[in-house]
Write an enzyme that holds these catalytic residues in place. Structure first.
Site, PDB file in Angstrom:
ATOM      1  N   GLU A 132      -4.349   3.141 -10.764  1.00 17.27           N
ATOM      2  CA  GLU A 132      -3.678   1.715 -10.403  1.00 17.27           C
ATOM      3  C   GLU A 132      -3.212   1.329 -11.887  1.00 17.27           C
ATOM      4  O   GLU A 132      -1.885   0.622 -12.194  1.00 17.27           O
ATOM      5  CB  GLU A 132      -4.721   0.847 -10.028  1.00 17.27           C
ATOM      6  CG  GLU A 132      -4.941   0.972  -8.594  1.00 17.27           C
ATOM      7  CD  GLU A 132      -3.806   1.004  -7.716  1.00 17.27           C
ATOM      8  OE1 GLU A 132      -2.707   0.745  -8.011  1.00 17.27           O
ATOM      9  OE2 GLU A 132      -3.949   1.549  -6.525  1.00 17.27           O
TER      10      GLU A 132
ATOM     11  N   MET B 169       0.641  -1.049   0.066  1.00 22.12           N
ATOM     12  CA  MET B 169       0.047  -0.086  -0.184  1.00 22.12           C
ATOM     13  C   MET B 169       0.840   1.298   0.043  1.00 22.12           C
ATOM     14  O   MET B 169       1.638   1.393   0.884  1.00 22.12           O
ATOM     15  CB  MET B 169      -0.973  -0.011   1.293  1.00 22.12           C
ATOM     16  CG  MET B 169      -1.785   1.239   1.072  1.00 22.12           C
ATOM     17  SD  MET B 169      -2.947   1.670  -0.015  1.00 22.12           S
ATOM     18  CE  MET B 169      -3.130   3.137  -0.146  1.00 22.12           C
TER      19      MET B 169
ATOM     20  N   HIS C 222       6.058  -0.138  -8.320  1.00 29.75           N
ATOM     21  CA  HIS C 222       4.529   0.293  -8.408  1.00 29.75           C
ATOM     22  C   HIS C 222       4.371   1.152  -7.129  1.00 29.75           C
ATOM     23  O   HIS C 222       3.658   2.202  -7.609  1.00 29.75           O
ATOM     24  CB  HIS C 222       3.876  -1.001  -8.067  1.00 29.75           C
ATOM     25  CG  HIS C 222       2.280  -0.837  -8.208  1.00 29.75           C
ATOM     26  ND1 HIS C 222       1.453  -1.292  -9.284  1.00 29.75           N
ATOM     27  CD2 HIS C 222       1.476  -0.272  -7.313  1.00 29.75           C
ATOM     28  CE1 HIS C 222       0.315  -0.884  -9.193  1.00 29.75           C
ATOM     29  NE2 HIS C 222       0.354  -0.347  -7.843  1.00 29.75           N
ATOM     30  N   GLU C 223       4.752   0.840  -6.255  1.00 29.11           N
ATOM     31  CA  GLU C 223       4.356   1.830  -4.986  1.00 29.11           C
ATOM     32  C   GLU C 223       5.223   3.176  -5.202  1.00 29.11           C
ATOM     33  O   GLU C 223       4.454   4.197  -4.816  1.00 29.11           O
ATOM     34  CB  GLU C 223       4.674   1.381  -3.530  1.00 29.11           C
ATOM     35  CG  GLU C 223       4.226  -0.106  -3.436  1.00 29.11           C
ATOM     36  CD  GLU C 223       2.250  -0.162  -3.656  1.00 29.11           C
ATOM     37  OE1 GLU C 223       1.904   0.867  -3.695  1.00 29.11           O
ATOM     38  OE2 GLU C 223       1.958  -1.326  -4.217  1.00 29.11           O
TER      39      GLU C 223
ATOM     40  N   ASN D 280       1.002   4.354   0.982  1.00 27.82           N
ATOM     41  CA  ASN D 280       1.217   5.326   1.872  1.00 27.82           C
ATOM     42  C   ASN D 280       2.162   6.223   1.697  1.00 27.82           C
ATOM     43  O   ASN D 280       3.295   5.818   1.657  1.00 27.82           O
ATOM     44  CB  ASN D 280       1.026   4.758   3.260  1.00 27.82           C
ATOM     45  CG  ASN D 280       0.028   3.724   3.560  1.00 27.82           C
ATOM     46  OD1 ASN D 280      -1.056   3.567   3.358  1.00 27.82           O
ATOM     47  ND2 ASN D 280       0.643   2.605   3.985  1.00 27.82           N
TER      48      ASN D 280
HETATM   49 ZN    ZN Z   1      -1.247   0.595  -6.821  1.00 28.10          ZN
END
Ligand code: ZN
Ligand code: NAG
Ligand code: NAG
Ligand code: NAG
Ligand code: NAG
Length: 967
Positions: free
Chosen positions: A408, A351, A385-386, A353
């Site tokens: 996304e 995730m 990706h993050e 954050n």
């Molecule tokens: Zn993502």
């Protein structure tokens, strides 16, 4: 969210029990839909209380009261929050963990109102003089008195009615004090547990996206309600508190007679609530001094994991990937630090954050001695990706969840560019085709697919938001953005991104804002396009599906048609574009230079595409476009002849594409199934990974349908014939299995070689794998099995062995300190052929002391992949449905996948009836699994029809090929 819905593909394709090539997660046939689309179905109960459903009807007629709407009114905007939280890592009663806290939010009144709505879910709010909050005016404004406050459970609000209005332009502050449960439900502020040196450790951590920040403290929990957050965390000595911003000034305090630390954090940037994170743990970290540039990078994990160096790879790659994105976006990293932390219990993959990225352990930690190259690739792509989200998503955020696909899809696409930069020899830019694009084509070719873009008004409820986290959003989003980037060039694409980020930083956007900036970049670069960017892209995002482009090389006629896997399916959603697309058709003729042609109509003619008496034509080079290709049969024959004898003229991605397109066209009854099967003939000379993997994915369906029938024998004989040269090739280049192949994709294909060879009974394979495992059993402290082959070796050895092998693997699973190692063993345990062991393992799966809750549904699904385990798993799920439904429904992200997993072999009338019975017996306790069940019914029916139509020609083809000499 980082790839929340993915299953690791590598594990999924290495099982060889009873010669079944296990589960290629994404196979190109419609059964996959049941798994794919439903991976994210989560029951989101609106409250734990019994009145939750009584006041809530899922399809309300237009509600009268503002608090009955799922969206906040636009009268108030948060400016900043001051939040203090104190999670208790010791239970206050039997297994009951809590946190307490208070929060002050500064609110700007935008439009006069006598009502405050603020999200709050599952919090116990303290009352002050009978009200759940206190309100003050700021800068001389007077606050009205509170007349009535209550918690509106169905819409998750704290509702505050006022005696007189708040005035536009004025500022107020609202104070709340609360307690909540620090439960193990993987959402909001929750707890995770692990064992270290025989001691149970508890950590407090968060997962806010999409709508769970409101479970941690009352807040305006919508992505456009950006604010500045001042966090304070109270925690025990010996633990550390982390949050989005840098911690400072820890002071010793005494609370309720306990000596504690109070850690404050610098104010965050202006940001959305779903990107908040805070963690209390006794983890340690490795970090860089800001040498490369002024950002401090730290990798946090369990002490053991850091001491063993498992965070080193992530640390090594994070700096370069951040640098890559700074360049790519031409925009410096917006924060001073980048913390990344591995959480033992985590529902998604990771995730994003802002400043404190949370990961599953397998997505961040890597141990070179234990982990495979697939584990390593997973780590680098998830990190990439993050980190891509730190700008795209975090700095500039979508206004509402209906544009999630852009967030996304984008991060998924560019994660391959970042990973390619970090690992330049891995061909990451090609692997996106295999990992994302081909798989999602199978999902998007169903009549029940959906467009990438949704209407804002259709995505109101939390459960509908959660449902958007599917493969269409991630993988098709990535595919169409890649296509766009290819036809406007990567440079132009990134310069459009730059101006987009500049204009909208710290703000929110809708997807058309991106088109506007890309168009500006296209104009500036002078790229010729037949239509504006927005007009071209609308065809791909506003209607579901994609076209099959048919090229007739005799006449030059080129046509497009909506591609549907099931030709009898009925599309009942009309499209304003009549399911026609603007298609960038790239093509080569006889190995010449690549050309591009824009197909703008349903039908057109391009005389350049006419072939004379010799030669061949190939379209969709490197699968840059999101479409399938069909040809006249003459060109198919020429392509096949070419593939078989001089296939190096065809790019490797297209060798895979030819297989995938023909198998799918056959399923759609557009080409003969024997044409598809014939494309696998060249594999006896193929050593590249992608064609093999695609063939394996496609043949997987044949195994699922036929592994209990007379087709099985000839099919195995053919597989053996095709894979023997590959097995020998790898035996040779690994010097009799003593060293790893050098190339990343060769390492993958070695797994295919061994796995297929063992299942097809190639000489020497079984002995090889069982001996390796035996040596390990003799000396458990010394596992010499090469990490890339571990899944395959474990699985084969456990399948060939008995209770001794199983128990050994179980004890190694329980003892594993590396999460990816545990994951491989957890999978391999499902490979045994002994029903009693499988049944015992099924029982373990619902015992959280034995199998983590996050892994329960995967374990059952793995067992169902084993042909012997499948009926046992189905019985088990039926017998334990109530328990599974009540204890594993929420937060686990994989509920619907369970149904898909246990039913995917279903291909008989009898099984169809069982499914119907199950549906009837459990009416009322299916929740979000009911959609998965509908799809399982649909897939079963499709399987019944497919088997009826294809069994005979398939049997005939395999029989004759198995007995003919190697071509
Ligand atoms: Zn993502
Ligand atoms: C805070 O308390 C810890 C543990 O009791 C102690 O080691 C530390 O020196 C204290 N720090 C300060 C600044 O008083
Ligand atoms: C498919 O091809 C096979 C062999 O070439 C042929 O016998 C069969 O009739 C074909 N089937 C159809 C439906 O065209
Ligand atoms: C591999 O083993 C075979 C038979 O055991 C032997 O003939 C061959 O020389 C070995 N090859 C290498 C490269 O060690
Ligand atoms: C498991 O770990 C414990 C503690 O680290 C150790 O004592 C035990 O021998 C290990 N068991 C196996 C089978 O390796």
């Amino acid at each position: 969210m980082g790839k929340g819905f993915y299953i690791r593909k590598e594990l999924a394709v290495t099982c060889v029990v009873a010669a079944v090539a296990a589960v290629a997660v994404i196979i190109a046939l419609s059964v996959v839909y049941a798994q794919e689309k439903s991976k994210n179905e989560v029951t989101l109960p609106f409250t734990a209380g019994p009145d939750a459903t009584s006041t809530f009807s899922p399809t309300p007629s237009t509600p009268k009261e503002p608090w009955m709407h799922f969206r906040l009114p636009d009268s108030l905007a948060p400016v900043s929050y001051n939040v203090t939280l104190w999670p208790r890592l010791e239970p206050i009663a039997d297994n009951l963990y809590v946190f307490s806290g208070h929060s002050t939010v500064v609110i700007r009144c935008v439009r006069e109102t006598d009502l405050i709505l603020i999200h709050s879910n599952k919090l116990n709010l303290t009352t002050f003089e009978g009200h759940h909050a206190k309100l003050n005016g700021l800068n001389g404004a007077t606050a009205p008195t509170l007349t009535k406050t209550w918690l509106e459970i169905p819409t998750q609000y704290l509702v505050i009615q006022l005696s007189s209005p708040l005035w536009a332009g004025n500022m107020y502050e609202l104070f709340t004090q609360f307690t909540g449960e620090l439960s193990d439900d993987l959402g909001g502020f929750y707890r995770s547990e692990y064992m270290e040196d025989g001691v149970k450790k508890v950590i407090a951590t968060t997962q806010m996206q999409p709508t769970d920040a409101r479970k941690a403290f009352p807040c305006f929990d919508e992505p456009a309600m950006k604010a500045v957050f001042h966090m304070t965390i109270i925690h025990a000595h010996g633990t550390v508190a982390l949050s989005n911003a840098m911690n400072y000034n820890p002071v010793n305090i005494t609370m309720a007679g306990q000596d504690l630390i109070q850690t404050s954090f610098q104010p965050t940037k202006i940001m959305s609530t779903y990107l908040l994170a805070f963690v209390v743990c006794d983890f340690t970290y490795i970090g860089t001094q800001p040498v490369l540039f002024s950002v401090q990078v730290r990798i946090w994990a369990r002490r053991k994991a850091i001491e063993e160096g498992q965070g080193n790879y992530a640390l090594e790659k994070t700096g370069p990937i951040l640098k890559f994105f700074e360049n790519y976006y031409n925009s410096s990293y917006p924060l001073k630090k980048s913390d990344q932390i591995a959480i033992p219990d985590f529902s998604a993959g990771a995730m994003e954050n802002w400043g404190l990225i949370t990961y599953r352990e397998t997505a961040l930690l890597y141990n070179p001695a234990m982990s495979s190259n697939g584990d390593k690739e997973w780590v680098v792509t998830v990190i990439s990706h993050e980190l891509a989200h730190m700008w795209f998503g975090n700095l500039v955020t979508m206004k509402w969840w209906n544009d999630l696909w852009l967030n996304e899809g984008f991060a998924t696409y560019v994660s391959y560019l970042g990973a390619n930069f970090a690992e330049p020899t891995w061909n990451m830019k090609e692997l996106i085709v295999l990992n994302e694009i081909i798989g999602v084509m199978a999902v998007d070719a169903l009549a029940s697919s959906h467009p990438l873009s949704s209407n804002e008004k259709d995505i109101m409820r939390p459960d509908l938001i959660t449902e958007l986290f599917d493969s269409i959003t991630y993988s098709k989003g990535a595919a169409v953005l890649r296509m766009l980037s290819e036809f406007i060039t990567e440079t132009t694409f990134s310069s459009g991104l730059h101006t987009y980020l500049e204009e909208f930083k710290y703000k929110n956007t809708v997807y058309t804002d991106l088109w506007k900036h890309l168009q500006m970049a296209v104009d500036k670069a002078g790229i010729p396009l037949p239509r504006p960017v927005e007009v071209i892209m609308n065809r791909w995002i506003l209607q579901m599906g994609f076209p099959v482009v048919t090229i007739n090389t005799q006449t030059g006629k080129i046509t497009q048609k909506h591609f549907l896997l099931d030709p009898d399916s009925v599309v009942d959603t009309p499209s304003e574009f009549n399911y026609e697309w603007f298609v960038p058709v790239t093509w080569i003729k006889n190995g010449g230079a690549e050309q591009q042609y824009w197909l703008l109509e349903k039908e057109a003619t391009n005389e350049d595409m006419i072939l004379n008496t010799t030669g061949w034509l190939l379209a969709n080079i490197d699968m840059k476009g999101f479409y399938r290709v069909n040809y006249d049969s003459e060109n198919w024959e020429r392509l096949l002849a070419n593939s078989l004898f001089t296939f190096q003229a065809i790019p490797v991605i297209n060798r895979a594409q030819i297989i995938d397109d023909t198998f799918n066209l056959a399923k759609a009854k557009m080409v003969n199934i024997t044409l598809a099967l014939r494309t696998t003939k060249f594999l006896s000379k193929e050593v590249e990974y992608m064609p093999w993997q695609i063939a394996r994915n496609n043949l997987e369906y044949f195994f699922l349908m036929f592994d209990r029938s007379e087709v099985y024998g000839p099919m195995q004989a053919y597989t053996k014939k095709q894979v023997t040269p590959l097995f020998n090739h790898f035996k040779e280049i690994t010097l009799n299995w003593t060293k790893n192949p050098e190339k990343h994709t060769d390492q993958y294909n070695q797994v295919n070689a061994v796995s297929l060879a063992c299942s097809a009974g190639v000489e020497g394979c079984k002995e090889l794998t069982t001996n390796w495992f035996k040596e390990w059993m003799k000396n458990p402290a010394n596992n010499n099995i090469t990490p890339n082959l571990k899944s395959t070796v474990y699985c084969n050895a456990i399948a060939a062995g008995g209770v001794q092998e199983w128990d050994f693997a179980w004890s190694m699973f329980k003892n594993a300190t590396v999460a990816s190692e545990a994951e491989k063993l957890m999978f391999a345990l499902s490979c045994t052929k002994q029903p009693w062991l499988l049944n015992r393992y099924l029982r373990y799966s619902l015992d959280p002391e034995k199998i983590r809750k996050q892994d329960a549904t995967s374990t059952i699904t793995y067992i169902a992949n084993n042909p012997i385990g499948q009926p046992l798993a189905w019985d088990f799920v039926r017998a334990n449905w109530a328990h599974i439904f009540n204890n594993y429904g929420g937060g686990s992200f994989s509920f619907g996948r369970l149904i898909g997993g246990v039913t995917k072999r279903f291909s008989t009338e009898f099984e169809y009836k069982q499914l119907l019975q199950f549906k009837e017996d459990n009416a009322g306790q299916l929740g979000s699994a009911s959609m998965a069940l509908e799809r399982a019914l649909e897939s079963t029916m499709a399987n019944i029809n497919w088997v009826a139509m294809n069994k005979e020609p398939v049997l005939e083809w395999f029989t004759s090929e198995a007995s003919s000499p190697v071509s």
